[in-house]
Design a protein around this motif. Structure first.
Motif, PDB file in Angstrom:
ATOM      1  N   ALA A  59       0.832  -1.201   0.000  1.00  0.00           N
ATOM      2  CA  ALA A  59       0.000   0.000   0.000  1.00  0.00           C
ATOM      3  C   ALA A  59       0.865   1.250   0.000  1.00  0.00           C
ATOM      4  O   ALA A  59       0.631   2.194  -0.768  1.00  0.00           O
ATOM      5  N   THR A  60       1.891   1.280   0.846  1.00  0.00           N
ATOM      6  CA  THR A  60       2.712   2.480   0.935  1.00  0.00           C
ATOM      7  C   THR A  60       3.637   2.603  -0.266  1.00  0.00           C
ATOM      8  O   THR A  60       3.909   3.713  -0.731  1.00  0.00           O
ATOM      9  N   LEU A  61       4.138   1.498  -0.788  1.00  0.00           N
ATOM     10  CA  LEU A  61       4.902   1.573  -2.040  1.00  0.00           C
ATOM     11  C   LEU A  61       4.061   2.200  -3.146  1.00  0.00           C
ATOM     12  O   LEU A  61       4.552   3.005  -3.947  1.00  0.00           O
ATOM     13  N   ASP A  62       2.783   1.834  -3.191  1.00  0.00           N
ATOM     14  CA  ASP A  62       1.891   2.390  -4.191  1.00  0.00           C
ATOM     15  C   ASP A  62       1.760   3.902  -4.010  1.00  0.00           C
ATOM     16  O   ASP A  62       1.842   4.664  -4.983  1.00  0.00           O
ATOM     17  N   ARG A  63       1.574   4.355  -2.771  1.00  0.00           N
ATOM     18  CA  ARG A  63       1.451   5.792  -2.502  1.00  0.00           C
ATOM     19  C   ARG A  63       2.734   6.532  -2.869  1.00  0.00           C
ATOM     20  O   ARG A  63       2.708   7.697  -3.247  1.00  0.00           O
ATOM     21  N   GLN A  64       3.857   5.863  -2.690  1.00  0.00           N
ATOM     22  CA  GLN A  64       5.156   6.491  -2.942  1.00  0.00           C
ATOM     23  C   GLN A  64       5.588   6.433  -4.413  1.00  0.00           C
ATOM     24  O   GLN A  64       6.696   6.845  -4.750  1.00  0.00           O
ATOM     25  N   TRP A  65       4.697   5.905  -5.270  1.00  0.00           N
ATOM     26  CA  TRP A  65       4.987   5.787  -6.696  1.00  0.00           C
ATOM     27  C   TRP A  65       6.198   4.895  -6.927  1.00  0.00           C
ATOM     28  O   TRP A  65       7.052   5.153  -7.788  1.00  0.00           O
ATOM     29  N   LEU A  66       6.267   3.793  -6.148  1.00  0.00           N
ATOM     30  CA  LEU A  66       7.375   2.858  -6.265  1.00  0.00           C
ATOM     31  C   LEU A  66       6.934   1.476  -6.755  1.00  0.00           C
ATOM     32  O   LEU A  66       7.774   0.599  -6.933  1.00  0.00           O
ATOM     33  N   LEU A  67       5.636   1.286  -6.953  1.00  0.00           N
ATOM     34  CA  LEU A  67       5.182   0.054  -7.597  1.00  0.00           C
ATOM     35  C   LEU A  67       5.301   0.167  -9.112  1.00  0.00           C
ATOM     36  O   LEU A  67       5.501  -0.823  -9.811  1.00  0.00           O
ATOM     37  N   GLU A  68       5.150   1.377  -9.614  1.00  0.00           N
ATOM     38  CA  GLU A  68       5.380   1.650 -11.025  1.00  0.00           C
ATOM     39  C   GLU A  68       5.749   3.118 -11.168  1.00  0.00           C
ATOM     40  O   GLU A  68       5.315   3.959 -10.380  1.00  0.00           O
ATOM     41  N   ARG A  69       6.582   3.402 -12.163  1.00  0.00           N
ATOM     42  CA  ARG A  69       6.928   4.787 -12.419  1.00  0.00           C
ATOM     43  C   ARG A  69       5.722   5.517 -13.018  1.00  0.00           C
ATOM     44  O   ARG A  69       4.990   4.954 -13.827  1.00  0.00           O
ATOM     45  N   HIS A  70       5.549   6.759 -12.614  1.00  0.00           N
ATOM     46  CA  HIS A  70       4.385   7.531 -13.041  1.00  0.00           C
ATOM     47  C   HIS A  70       4.753   8.519 -14.137  1.00  0.00           C
ATOM     48  O   HIS A  70       5.850   9.095 -14.144  1.00  0.00           O
ATOM     49  N   ASP A  71       3.819   8.735 -15.039  1.00  0.00           N
ATOM     50  CA  ASP A  71       3.968   9.712 -16.109  1.00  0.00           C
ATOM     51  C   ASP A  71       3.458  11.053 -15.585  1.00  0.00           C
ATOM     52  O   ASP A  71       2.329  11.470 -15.870  1.00  0.00           O
ATOM     53  N   ALA A  72       4.275  11.710 -14.785  1.00  0.00           N
ATOM     54  CA  ALA A  72       3.899  12.971 -14.148  1.00  0.00           C
ATOM     55  C   ALA A  72       5.086  13.916 -14.192  1.00  0.00           C
ATOM     56  O   ALA A  72       6.217  13.516 -14.488  1.00  0.00           O
ATOM     57  N   THR A  73       4.814  15.178 -13.918  1.00  0.00           N
ATOM     58  CA  THR A  73       5.898  16.150 -13.873  1.00  0.00           C
ATOM     59  C   THR A  73       6.628  16.058 -12.539  1.00  0.00           C
ATOM     60  O   THR A  73       6.099  15.514 -11.554  1.00  0.00           O
ATOM     61  N   ALA A  74       7.827  16.619 -12.502  1.00  0.00           N
ATOM     62  CA  ALA A  74       8.580  16.644 -11.241  1.00  0.00           C
ATOM     63  C   ALA A  74       7.820  17.438 -10.183  1.00  0.00           C
ATOM     64  O   ALA A  74       7.789  17.051  -9.013  1.00  0.00           O
ATOM     65  N   LEU A  75       7.204  18.539 -10.573  1.00  0.00           N
ATOM     66  CA  LEU A  75       6.460  19.347  -9.599  1.00  0.00           C
ATOM     67  C   LEU A  75       5.274  18.567  -9.046  1.00  0.00           C
ATOM     68  O   LEU A  75       4.999  18.620  -7.836  1.00  0.00           O
ATOM     69  N   GLU A  76       4.581  17.821  -9.902  1.00  0.00           N
ATOM     70  CA  GLU A  76       3.467  16.996  -9.426  1.00  0.00           C
ATOM     71  C   GLU A  76       3.953  15.941  -8.441  1.00  0.00           C
ATOM     72  O   GLU A  76       3.300  15.668  -7.430  1.00  0.00           O
ATOM     73  N   ALA A  77       5.103  15.346  -8.720  1.00  0.00           N
ATOM     74  CA  ALA A  77       5.639  14.328  -7.813  1.00  0.00           C
ATOM     75  C   ALA A  77       6.045  14.933  -6.480  1.00  0.00           C
ATOM     76  O   ALA A  77       5.749  14.385  -5.416  1.00  0.00           O
ATOM     77  N   ILE A  78       6.728  16.058  -6.517  1.00  0.00           N
ATOM     78  CA  ILE A  78       7.163  16.711  -5.280  1.00  0.00           C
ATOM     79  C   ILE A  78       5.961  17.055  -4.406  1.00  0.00           C
ATOM     80  O   ILE A  78       5.982  16.865  -3.184  1.00  0.00           O
ATOM     81  N   GLU A  79       4.907  17.549  -5.028  1.00  0.00           N
ATOM     82  CA  GLU A  79       3.714  17.899  -4.247  1.00  0.00           C
ATOM     83  C   GLU A  79       2.978  16.656  -3.776  1.00  0.00           C
ATOM     84  O   GLU A  79       2.485  16.614  -2.644  1.00  0.00           O
ATOM     85  N   HIS A  80       2.904  15.630  -4.611  1.00  0.00           N
ATOM     86  CA  HIS A  80       2.256  14.397  -4.170  1.00  0.00           C
ATOM     87  C   HIS A  80       2.951  13.816  -2.950  1.00  0.00           C
ATOM     88  O   HIS A  80       2.297  13.344  -2.014  1.00  0.00           O
ATOM     89  N   LEU A  81       4.280  13.859  -2.944  1.00  0.00           N
ATOM     90  CA  LEU A  81       5.063  13.298  -1.835  1.00  0.00           C
ATOM     91  C   LEU A  81       5.101  14.214  -0.619  1.00  0.00           C
ATOM     92  O   LEU A  81       5.705  13.869   0.392  1.00  0.00           O
ATOM     93  N   ALA A  82       4.464  15.373  -0.706  1.00  0.00           N
ATOM     94  CA  ALA A  82       4.479  16.367   0.371  1.00  0.00           C
ATOM     95  C   ALA A  82       5.911  16.735   0.745  1.00  0.00           C
ATOM     96  O   ALA A  82       6.243  16.934   1.903  1.00  0.00           O
ATOM     97  N   GLY A  83       6.754  16.825  -0.277  1.00  0.00           N
ATOM     98  CA  GLY A  83       8.147  17.201  -0.071  1.00  0.00           C
ATOM     99  C   GLY A  83       9.084  16.014  -0.076  1.00  0.00           C
ATOM    100  O   GLY A  83       8.672  14.869   0.138  1.00  0.00           O
ATOM    101  N   MET A  84      10.352  16.293  -0.356  1.00  0.00           N
ATOM    102  CA  MET A  84      11.385  15.265  -0.408  1.00  0.00           C
ATOM    103  C   MET A  84      12.576  15.720   0.427  1.00  0.00           C
ATOM    104  O   MET A  84      13.019  16.873   0.309  1.00  0.00           O
ATOM    105  N   GLN A  85      13.077  14.840   1.268  1.00  0.00           N
ATOM    106  CA  GLN A  85      14.245  15.179   2.081  1.00  0.00           C
ATOM    107  C   GLN A  85      15.404  15.542   1.158  1.00  0.00           C
ATOM    108  O   GLN A  85      15.670  14.861   0.167  1.00  0.00           O
ATOM    109  N   ALA A  86      16.088  16.648   1.501  1.00  0.00           N
ATOM    110  CA  ALA A  86      17.093  17.165   0.578  1.00  0.00           C
ATOM    111  C   ALA A  86      18.346  17.651   1.286  1.00  0.00           C
ATOM    112  O   ALA A  86      19.047  18.517   0.771  1.00  0.00           O
TER     113      ALA A  86
END
Length: 367
Positions: A12-39
């Motif tokens: 379930a969490t892999l799915d939320r993290q977009w790690l079950l399959e790569r998504h056809d989305a923009t980087a900005l969409e991914a960053i917002e979906h993940l509620a931020g990325m440790q940097a």
């Protein structure tokens, strides 16, 4: 409450993290979906986006940072995160209590160094310096120290970094570039103050969308905040539990769970990836023998390799030149031949992403 097996929770969490399959989305969409990325490792988000998106290239994130659509600043757990600019303005007031603790309970820059100080005056001085130009920590110390000669300049600069909504500006975090962290404020960089109407409810919902199902303690671990129980209690959420715990796992009611027997692909995560940092109970990612053998710090300071949904090895680039790139793989345990085939294939894909013109070499090492 419906019981979830550990594998079902993992998928379930892999799915939320977009790690079950790569998504056809923009980087900005991914960053917002993940509620931020440790940097805190400046280039880690590039690998984190590559492992989650179908066609990501570094130039896309570079443009977001240079155009100020995305920023790097102190947020969850008082660590540097890459977020969209709008999320920085929305999240920062909510995370401020954690950053306050970073100042007033910090052993190095703690209360005894700041006691009796006119903090409003210190922060205004910090704003004045950064209005002149963005400043490094050293430059802040040099400016603030003479104004308060009886105080520790490093403590003054640290207070400015944490108590003001500071942003680390490019070239920090830019692919193939470097430089010391240089700070300014959200008002100066984004021409906008942080929101005066922050929503803790929205923060929890965003967390669950990217990291759920999860407990209250998990959300508190991710954010660095405390006392979130009443926020969860006020939301319309689905609840689960696991066979070995009666503590409820909360989730958004409209998100279906993937089949428990979904076979996850091998994925390479960068150092400090939020997947491994954002739950109080990390058994969904790291099995008991691994947790007993390695400290969390050992796992986080290198890249991690997920095989069958579990962290099974570490990776790092050990030699990188224009003509040669070497990636070292250090397994936690004996891996079967098919696991090595999958890991080595994805390793070559990663090397093609990071060093497309170089000759690629893989090596194996023991942890």
């Amino acid at each position: 409450m419906t019981k979830l097996s550990l594998q079902a929770l993992n998928r379930a969490t892999l799915d939320r993290q977009w790690l079950l399959e790569r998504h056809d989305a923009t980087a900005l969409e991914a960053i917002e979906h993940l509620a931020g990325m440790q940097a805190q490792a400046p280039l880690a988000p590039y690998v984190g986006l590559w492992t989650r998106l179908t066609n990501f290239q570094p130039a896309e994130l570079v443009k977001l940072l240079e155009d100020r659509q995305a920023v790097r600043g102190s947020l969850m757990r008082a660590t540097i995160h890459l977020v969209s600019s709008r999320d920085f303005l929305a999240f920062r007031p909510l995370i401020q209590p954690r950053l306050d603790r970073e100042i007033y309970q910090n052993i190095t820059y703690g209360r005894h160094r700041l006691e009796g100080l006119d903090m409003d005056a210190v922060l205004q001085a910090g704003i004045d310096r950064m209005t002149e130009s963005p400043a490094t920590a050293v430059q802040l110390r040099e400016y603030l120290g003479p104004l308060w000669p009886d105080r520790d300049p490093a403590a003054l600069a640290h207070a400015v970094r944490c108590l003001l909504p500071t942003i680390q500006i490019p070239p920090r975090g830019i692919w193939n570039k470097g430089g010391n962290p240089t700070m300014t404020t959200a008002d100066l960089w984004l021409n906008s103050p942080v929101t005066d109407k922050p929503s803790a409810e929205d923060l929890v919902l965003r967390y669950l969308a990217a990291y759920g199902p999860a407990t209250v303690a998990d959300a508190q671990t991710w954010s660095g905040l405390t006392h979130l129980t009443e926020i969860f209690d006020g939301l319309d959420l689905r609840t689960y539990t696991t066979p070995d715990s009666n503590r409820p796992l909360y989730d958004l009611p409209h998100i279906p769970l993937p089949p428990e027997d979904t076979e996850p692909p091998t994925r390479f995560l960068p150092e400090y990836d939020n997947l491994l940092l954002s739950h109080a109970d990390r058994t969904r990612w790291i099995d008991t023998p691994t947790r007993q053998r390695l400290t969390l710090q050992e796992v986080l300071t290198k890249g991690s390799i997920l095989h069958n949904g579990q962290a099974k090895a570490l990776w790092k680039l050990t030699k990188t030149t224009k003509s040669q790139a070497t990636l070292e793989i250090a397994p936690f345990t004996n891996l079967p031949h098919n696991a090595w085939q999958s890991i080595e294939s994805e390793a070559h894909n990663l090397l093609t992403f990071t060093n497309p013109e170089a000759t690629h070499t893989l090596t194996r090492a023991e942890t």
